[in-house]
Write an enzyme that holds these catalytic residues in place. Structure first.
Site, PDB file in Angstrom:
ATOM      1  N   LYS A 137       0.831  -1.198   0.000  1.00 32.97           N
ATOM      2  CA  LYS A 137       0.000   0.000   0.000  1.00 32.97           C
ATOM      3  C   LYS A 137       0.872   1.257   0.000  1.00 32.97           C
ATOM      4  CE  LYS A 137      -3.806  -2.017   2.722  1.00 32.97           C
ATOM      5  NZ  LYS A 137      -4.918  -1.762   1.798  1.00 32.97           N
ATOM      6  N   ARG A 150     -10.397 -11.547   1.913  1.00 27.89           N
ATOM      7  CA  ARG A 150     -11.225 -12.646   1.393  1.00 27.89           C
ATOM      8  C   ARG A 150     -10.492 -13.979   1.462  1.00 27.89           C
ATOM      9  NH1 ARG A 150     -11.531  -9.360  -4.100  1.00 27.89           N
ATOM     10  NH2 ARG A 150     -11.251  -7.743  -2.523  1.00 27.89           N
TER      11      ARG A 150
END
Length: 503
Positions: A286, A360
């Site tokens: 990120k 996920r």
């Protein structure tokens, strides 16, 4: 802080106890156009028109959010009166009530008031009784008094002077209001736990810390807890979860916390919370700006644990299981790489196209594990996608489900709790975006409909029970000057379970 309930019908002369009872302050509502609420009319009469004279003089105009203290008031037991502007009477709403309660508490918390009589719960809020007003007011007060100072060398000033609140309610609502007060306190305690966990830094709130928190909840409230370590997770063949965890020196934990409030044979509701205690993005790193807020990537786990604490304190007659897969997502020599293919507990292979779509990957194995409980419903909660923030902003939680009945229950609970959610699509056509040339599916589906394809990914592992997904990326915390965890969606989840329990 102590809360008590007293029935009072101001229009029928049953208010003597409130008029003469000792209190540091009584809170009254004033609408625009100089219209007094029922309680204010009685107080005005007892004080020989003092409230009316103050309003006529223009000291308070009744506009929403305005407040005025009256000191050394004679004719009543309270030593002072707090007048709170309510806005237009014909436009008075649930939001207006909440805003009025909030400014009232802020005004009171800035004083030395110890005991207060709060009459606003009896205001005519559309479709609401005074028990709802009690619950909303307590939650507003607890929100105003919440502070996170654990990490400061010199914590901020201590507890507020306010120690006791007496709510006047319609006599017919007395019993319901007492239940509402109890539930509100339990809910606030659960929300505070959720906020504390979210606000703690990643070097403190590690996977092990979350596991220890679950153990403490179990010990304090008589719940059953199992914490699976690395070897047990490996034995379950949770390859997707482990692929995320392996890049960190912090050992992964798989937490299973069980509350049994109903018959043993009753199918439980399973809550699954994403517990990434720090999300660097992994190899798909990120940007540095704002990365500190990725300590909040465990807010799904925090909200599930907070809900379990609240449910246990309420003593709801329902069975609930909380499942929390927790680890860090860090870059390392052995971390997931874009293009890696991993095998989930279900046996499906997953091409990891982006290591920053890791939530996920840990949730899918937890959803498979949930099958062993033969659940009545499974709800997963996760700060899953930035795309959900683009779609809904920071007001509504994203709700995904193919089960219309379950989705309806959750939306009803969100409205009742004042914790809004919005249902988003989950059409089969979106599944095409997850196709992979090399594995059963990919972990991302490109930029279009990113929050939808993330939910579609999870749906592939939740086919054997009623399932819903809550994307709380936009609602779990606030940035900027008010930075901090919100405690959402604990109110929504708790209300859903209250409704299921018929409480």
């Amino acid at each position: 802080m102590d809360f008590s309930i007293k029935g009072c019908d101001w229009s029928k002369g049953t208010a003597n106890g409130f008029l003469t009872g000792k209190s540091d302050c009584i809170v009254l509502g004033v609408f625009e156009a100089q219209t007094l609420s029922g309680a204010a009319l009685d107080i005005d009469e007892a004080t020989k028109g003092l409230v009316s004279r103050v309003i006529k003089a223009g000291d308070i105009d009744g506009k929403l959010g305005k407040t005025l203290f009256l000191h050394e008031v004679s004719g009543i037991g309270a030593s002072r009166v707090l007048l709170v502007g309510l806005g237009r009477q014909d436009a008075f709403s649930q939001k207006a009530y909440g805003d009025a309660a909030k400014v009232a508490w802020r005004a009171l918390l800035g004083t030395k008031v110890v005991q207060v009589t709060f009459t606003l719960a009896q205001l005519p809020v559309p479709e609401r009784a005074s028990d709802w007003g009690v619950r909303a007011a307590i939650l507003a007060l607890r929100n105003e008094t919440y502070k996170f100072t654990q990490m400061k060398s010199k914590p901020d000033a201590g507890a507020p002077a306010l120690k006791r609140v007496v709510f006047s309610v319609d006599p017919a609502d007395d019993k319901a209001a007492k239940v509402a007060a109890k539930q509100a306190v339990a809910l606030a305690n659960g929300m505070d736990l959720t906020r504390d966990l979210g606000n703690l830094p990643g070097n403190v709130c590690t996977p092990t810390y979350l596991a220890n928190t679950a153990k403490k909840i179990a010990k304090d409230w008589g719940l059953k807890v199992d914490v699976l370590g690395l070897k047990q997770i490996q034995a379950l063949k949770m390859g997707s979860f482990l692929s995320v965890a392996k890049g960190s020196v912090e050992p992964p934990q798989f937490i299973v916390l069980q509350y049994r409030g109903a018959a043993a044979k009753a199918a439980p509701v399973v809550l699954v919370g994403k517990g990434i205690t720090f999300d660097s993005g992994g190899i798909s790193l990120k940007p540095g700006e704002g990365m500190d807020e990725m300590k909040y990537d465990m807010c799904g786990a925090g909200s599930v644990l907070g809900t379990m604490r609240a449910v246990a304190e309420m003593g709801l007659k329902v069975n609930v299981v909380a499942i929390v897969p927790t680890c860090e997502n860090m870059p390392a020599g052995n971390a997931n790489k874009p293009g890696d293919i991993v095998t989930s507990m279900k046996g499906l292979t997953i091409e990891v196209l982006n290591t920053d779509a890791e939530g996920r990957l840990i949730l899918c194995d937890a959803l498979t594990y949930a099958e062993r409980f033969k659940p009545a419903a499974v709800i997963d909660v996760a700060t899953l996608t930035g795309a959900c923030i683009i779609a809904l902003g920071h007001h509504n939680t994203g709700l995904f489900s193919k089960d219309d009945a379950l989705a309806g229950e959750l939306l009803d609970a969100s409205r009742e709790a004042g914790d809004p959610a919005w249902r988003l699509p989950l059409d089969d056509e979106y599944q095409d975006q997850l196709k992979s040339n090399f594995a059963d599916l990919a972990n991302i589906g490109g930029r279009p409909a990113g929050s939808v394809t993330a939910a579609c990914f999870l749906s592939r592992f939740a086919e054997n029970y009623p399932w819903a997904h809550l994307d709380i990326a936009g609602t779990a915390w606030k940035s900027g000057a008010a930075k901090g965890a919100t405690g959402r969606p604990v109110p929504l989840l708790a209300q859903f379970l209250i409704d299921r329990a018929g409480a």
